[in-house]
Design an enzyme around this catalytic site. Structure first.
Site, PDB file in Angstrom:
ATOM      1  N   TYR A  63       0.838  -1.194   0.000  1.00 39.38           N
ATOM      2  CA  TYR A  63       0.000   0.000   0.000  1.00 39.38           C
ATOM      3  C   TYR A  63       0.877   1.250   0.000  1.00 39.38           C
ATOM      4  CZ  TYR A  63      -3.579  -3.329   1.619  1.00 39.38           C
ATOM      5  OH  TYR A  63      -4.432  -4.404   1.769  1.00 39.38           O
ATOM      6  N   HIS A 131       0.044 -12.138   1.449  1.00 38.84           N
ATOM      7  CA  HIS A 131      -0.987 -11.356   0.767  1.00 38.84           C
ATOM      8  C   HIS A 131      -1.588 -12.107  -0.417  1.00 38.84           C
ATOM      9  CE1 HIS A 131      -2.032  -6.839  -0.067  1.00 38.84           C
ATOM     10  NE2 HIS A 131      -3.090  -7.606  -0.061  1.00 38.84           N
ATOM     11  N   LEU A 212     -17.823  -3.877   2.098  1.00 41.34           N
ATOM     12  CA  LEU A 212     -18.791  -2.936   1.525  1.00 41.34           C
ATOM     13  C   LEU A 212     -18.669  -2.877   0.000  1.00 41.34           C
ATOM     14  CD1 LEU A 212     -18.539  -0.074   4.166  1.00 41.34           C
ATOM     15  CD2 LEU A 212     -20.399  -1.712   3.864  1.00 41.34           C
ATOM     16  N   GLY A 215     -17.148   0.129  -1.442  1.00 43.37           N
ATOM     17  CA  GLY A 215     -17.989   1.314  -1.364  1.00 43.37           C
ATOM     18  C   GLY A 215     -19.254   1.238  -2.192  1.00 43.37           C
ATOM     19  N   PHE A 216     -19.328   0.300  -3.128  1.00 43.70           N
ATOM     20  CA  PHE A 216     -20.496   0.232  -4.008  1.00 43.70           C
ATOM     21  C   PHE A 216     -21.758  -0.108  -3.228  1.00 43.70           C
ATOM     22  CE2 PHE A 216     -23.263  -1.313  -7.381  1.00 43.70           C
ATOM     23  CZ  PHE A 216     -22.969  -0.451  -8.428  1.00 43.70           C
ATOM     24  N   ALA A 220     -22.764   4.959  -2.562  1.00 43.12           N
ATOM     25  CA  ALA A 220     -22.033   6.222  -2.707  1.00 43.12           C
ATOM     26  C   ALA A 220     -21.767   6.578  -4.166  1.00 43.12           C
ATOM     27  CB  ALA A 220     -20.712   6.156  -1.942  1.00 43.12           C
TER      28      ALA A 220
END
Length: 340
Positions: A63, A131, A212, A215-216, A220
């Site tokens: 990240y 990961h 989530l 975000g979908f 939003a």
């Protein structure tokens, strides 16, 4: 739903694992991938999370190419004994922004952990994840190398991400795995084919990322290609753009209906659904929704106090089978690509 200052409950993160809040915090977006960030608001979000009882903080060396770990370092230093710190290795980046390699070899792992410890400013990582899996490297080598880090006191517990049930069992036989992190939401349920059952059988906690739907599921945005900024990687995810996005947006109707009945938000209903997978499948579930805003943090934490009825769960059950588009443009590194 009225927001509350009540702290969320704690659960054991895997058999013999640390006690953590039943919801964690994904920190990826504080440094990269979701457009411009506000560092002040992000730091306020970290503080708000701890105040709410969120104690599992999740990052990775990939990240921001280490920037997210460095960003977390002051918070880690101030609250080291209060938090469970999770980070990951295995995704290799270069100066080519499109390049993503996967490394599971012993030498890479040993260098990666030293780099993460330095950036985080700590002498031990509570939960260290692989990961992504490189199937060409046997677990005897990769998980064996991770086990060495536990014996040396550099890592306390081991985790895996995006592995199948068979792979989880194979790795667990080399060294106990505390947590499995994979995408799991109303939109993404491929982990239920084998990974969830194996985790329940072995006493491994499940840590859903993107609960989530990036975000979908909050409503939003309805089409990432036209509504999100140029720096937002969701613009390139198949299910969030074009005809797929239009079809998927229509699937949110029952989520909104149930939210209205609870006086809650769509995000809270989506999170409550994920949290209740613990009862449905008989395992510990600690989702890690990501946010950079204290208000959203409070909203997410409050979702842990919502219980959906059997009728509501049944109403939400068909959604995942109707989703259009894959999670990523290239699914080759996901567990779904390796399922029998």
């Amino acid at each position: 739903m009225t927001q509350s200052t009540t702290r969320i409950k704690q659960v054991e993160l895997g058999k013999g694992g640390p006690l953590v809040g039943v919801q964690g915090l994904g920190c990826m977006g504080m440094s990269e991938f979701y457009g411009d960030t506000d560092e002040t608001a992000a730091r306020q979000t970290l503080d708000a999370a701890l105040a709410a009882g969120v104690t599992l903080f999740d990052t990775a060396d990939v990240y921001g190419r280490g920037a997210n770990e460095e960003f977390l370092a002051p918070f880690v230093a101030a609250h080291r004994d209060e938090i469970t710190l999770a980070t990951k290795f295995a995704i290799e980046r270069s100066d080519d922004p499109q390049y993503r390699g996967i490394r599971n070899d012993r030498a890479y792992i040993r260098q990666a952990v030293e780099d993460s410890l330095r950036r985080l400013g700590t002498d031990v990582i509570d939960l260290y994840y692989m990961h992504r899996r490189d199937p060409a490297v046997p677990f005897a080598e990769s998980v064996g190398a991770m086990a060495e880090l536990v014996r040396e006191g550099k890592v306390r517990h081991l985790g895996l991400s995006e592995v199948t049930g068979a792979e989880l069992r194979e790795a667990h036989a080399v060294h106990p795995i505390a947590a499995l992190q994979s995408e799991w939401s109303l939109f993404s349920r491929d982990v239920e084919r084998s990974a969830v059952g194996a985790a329940a059988e072995l006493g491994v906690a499940f840590v859903p990322y993107s609960p989530l739907g990036r975000g979908f599921l909050t409503g939003a945005f309805a089409d990432a290609s036209v509504e999100l900024s140029e720096g937002d990687f969701r613009k390139f995810q198949p299910r969030f753009t074009g005809d797929n996005a239009k079809a998927n947006a229509a699937l949110l109707a029952p989520v909104r209906e149930i939210a209205a009945a609870h006086g809650a938000t769509a995000a809270q209903i989506a999170l409550a659904w994920v949290q209740q997978r613990a009862q449905v499948h008989g395992l510990t579930v600690v989702p890690i929704p990501g946010t950079r805003k204290p208000g959203r943090l409070a909203e997410n934490a409050a979702a842990t106090r919502i219980t959906l009825t059997e009728a509501e769960l049944a109403q939400l059950e068909p959604i995942a089978t109707q989703v259009s588009g894959d999670r990523y443009p290239d699914m080759s590194s996901t567990s779904a690509a390796r399922e029998a």
